[in-house]
Design an enzyme around this catalytic site. Structure first.
Site, short mmCIF file in Angstrom:
data_model
loop_
_atom_site.label_atom_id
_atom_site.label_comp_id
_atom_site.label_asym_id
_atom_site.label_seq_id
_atom_site.Cartn_x
_atom_site.Cartn_y
_atom_site.Cartn_z
N VAL A 67 -13.77 -0.72 -2.61
CA VAL A 67 -12.34 -0.88 -2.93
C VAL A 67 -11.99 -2.30 -3.32
O VAL A 67 -10.86 -2.56 -3.76
CB VAL A 67 -11.45 -0.40 -1.77
CG1 VAL A 67 -11.64 1.09 -1.51
CG2 VAL A 67 -11.68 -1.22 -0.51
N TYR A 158 -7.48 -9.63 10.51
CA TYR A 158 -7.22 -8.19 10.58
C TYR A 158 -5.73 -7.93 10.78
O TYR A 158 -5.13 -7.11 10.09
CB TYR A 158 -8.03 -7.59 11.72
CG TYR A 158 -7.89 -6.09 11.85
CD1 TYR A 158 -8.60 -5.24 11.03
CD2 TYR A 158 -7.05 -5.53 12.81
CE1 TYR A 158 -8.48 -3.85 11.15
CE2 TYR A 158 -6.91 -4.16 12.93
CZ TYR A 158 -7.63 -3.33 12.10
OH TYR A 158 -7.50 -1.96 12.22
N ALA A 160 -3.21 -9.89 10.09
CA ALA A 160 -2.48 -10.28 8.88
C ALA A 160 -2.62 -9.25 7.78
O ALA A 160 -1.65 -8.92 7.08
CB ALA A 160 -2.98 -11.65 8.39
N SER A 161 -3.82 -8.70 7.63
CA SER A 161 -4.03 -7.70 6.57
C SER A 161 -3.23 -6.43 6.84
O SER A 161 -2.67 -5.83 5.92
CB SER A 161 -5.52 -7.36 6.45
OG SER A 161 -5.99 -6.63 7.57
N LYS A 162 -3.14 -6.03 8.10
CA LYS A 162 -2.42 -4.81 8.43
C LYS A 162 -0.90 -5.03 8.37
O LYS A 162 -0.15 -4.11 8.02
CB LYS A 162 -2.85 -4.31 9.80
CG LYS A 162 -4.32 -3.86 9.85
CD LYS A 162 -4.62 -2.75 8.86
CE LYS A 162 -6.03 -2.22 9.02
NZ LYS A 162 -6.33 -1.08 8.12
N ILE A 190 -8.47 3.26 18.48
CA ILE A 190 -9.01 4.59 18.23
C ILE A 190 -10.53 4.51 18.36
O ILE A 190 -11.16 3.56 17.90
CB ILE A 190 -8.63 5.10 16.82
CG1 ILE A 190 -7.11 5.02 16.61
CG2 ILE A 190 -9.14 6.52 16.60
CD1 ILE A 190 -6.28 5.89 17.52
#
Length: 251
Positions: A67, A158, A160-162, A190
């Protein structure tokens, strides 16, 4: 997992990135059972799915995609659209997570996490857009994280990306609506192949100690929320985020 079926998904074409394991695979299995045709976008780093869902009346295809690469993303969407006649739903589930102290977070790792988790979703929506605009019920669902709200030590990139993915969701809902609905899920911890390497007893205790439900979630519990957002029962939802997180964060 419940035995119900969402009949509104029968015959729809769903593209799921990060589809070979964990949440992405659970989404694939669930919507395939509903009768959707699913294109599983899997990266070269993923364990290649050997057994595909075989729900009655469904069609499933696997396509390799990184991606981070715009050309590969374009090829994935063209493959899905041409093979099944269109794209009705895009689920951006591809993601990476690394736990590292901020002082040890070098630019290369920062860029890797941001590019996969956030830029990858942008590229996928961009490439799918011409196909989604031909659909009678087009939907995008982004798989974010509760850390997009709360943040966490040793998970700066992580988080920041979310957080960016949640902002992307709301902005796209404004820009692509009313025709295309754009929503997100923000799961708590999860049990997946992505979290397994970190799951020491101490880490699990840290992640669950402030939760109401005091446990990790299972992939199918997130997949059910995604399926709801894809289907017709959520037809008045856009720009929204569902949070299957066991009460860990209440935004």
């Amino acid at each position: 997992m419940s035995g119900d079926v969402d009949a509104s998904l029968a015959g729809r074409v769903v593209v799921v990135t990060g589809a070979s394991g964990g949440i992405g695979r659970a989404i694939t299995d669930l919507v395939s059972r509903d009768g959707a045709a699913v294109v599983m976008g899997c990266s070269g780093d993923d364990a290649w799915p050997e057994q595909l869902p075989d729900g009655a009346g469904t069609s499933t295809a696997v396509h390799r995609v990184d991606v981070r690469d715009p050309e590969q993303v374009d090829e994935l969407m063209a493959f899905a659209g041409e093979r099944f006649g269109g794209i009705d739903a895009l689920v951006n589930s591809a993601g990476v997570m690394e736990q590292v102290d901020f002082e040890d977070l070098d630019p290369a790792l920062w860029n890797e996490i941001i590019t996969v988790n956030l830029t990858g979703a942008y590229l996928c929506v961009r490439a799918a857009l011409p196909w989604l605009r031909r659909s009678a019920a087009p939907v995008v669902v982004n798989v974010a994280s509760q850390l997009g709200y709360a943040g966490a030590a040793r998970a700066v990139a992580y988080s920041a990306s979310k957080a960016g993915l949640l902002g992307l969701t709301r902005a796209l809902a404004h820009e692509l609506g009313p025709g295309i609905r754009v929503n997100a899920v923000a799961p708590g911890p999860i049990r997946t192949p992505m979290t397994d390497p970190h799951a020491t007893p101490e880490w699990v205790e840290q992640k669950t100690s402030r939760q109401v439900m005091k446990r990790f979630g299972e992939p199918h519990e997130v997949a059910s929320a995604v399926r709801f957002l894809i289907g017709d029962e959520s037809s008045y939802f856009t720009g929204q985020t569902l949070s299957p997180n066991g009460g860990g964060v209440m935004p």
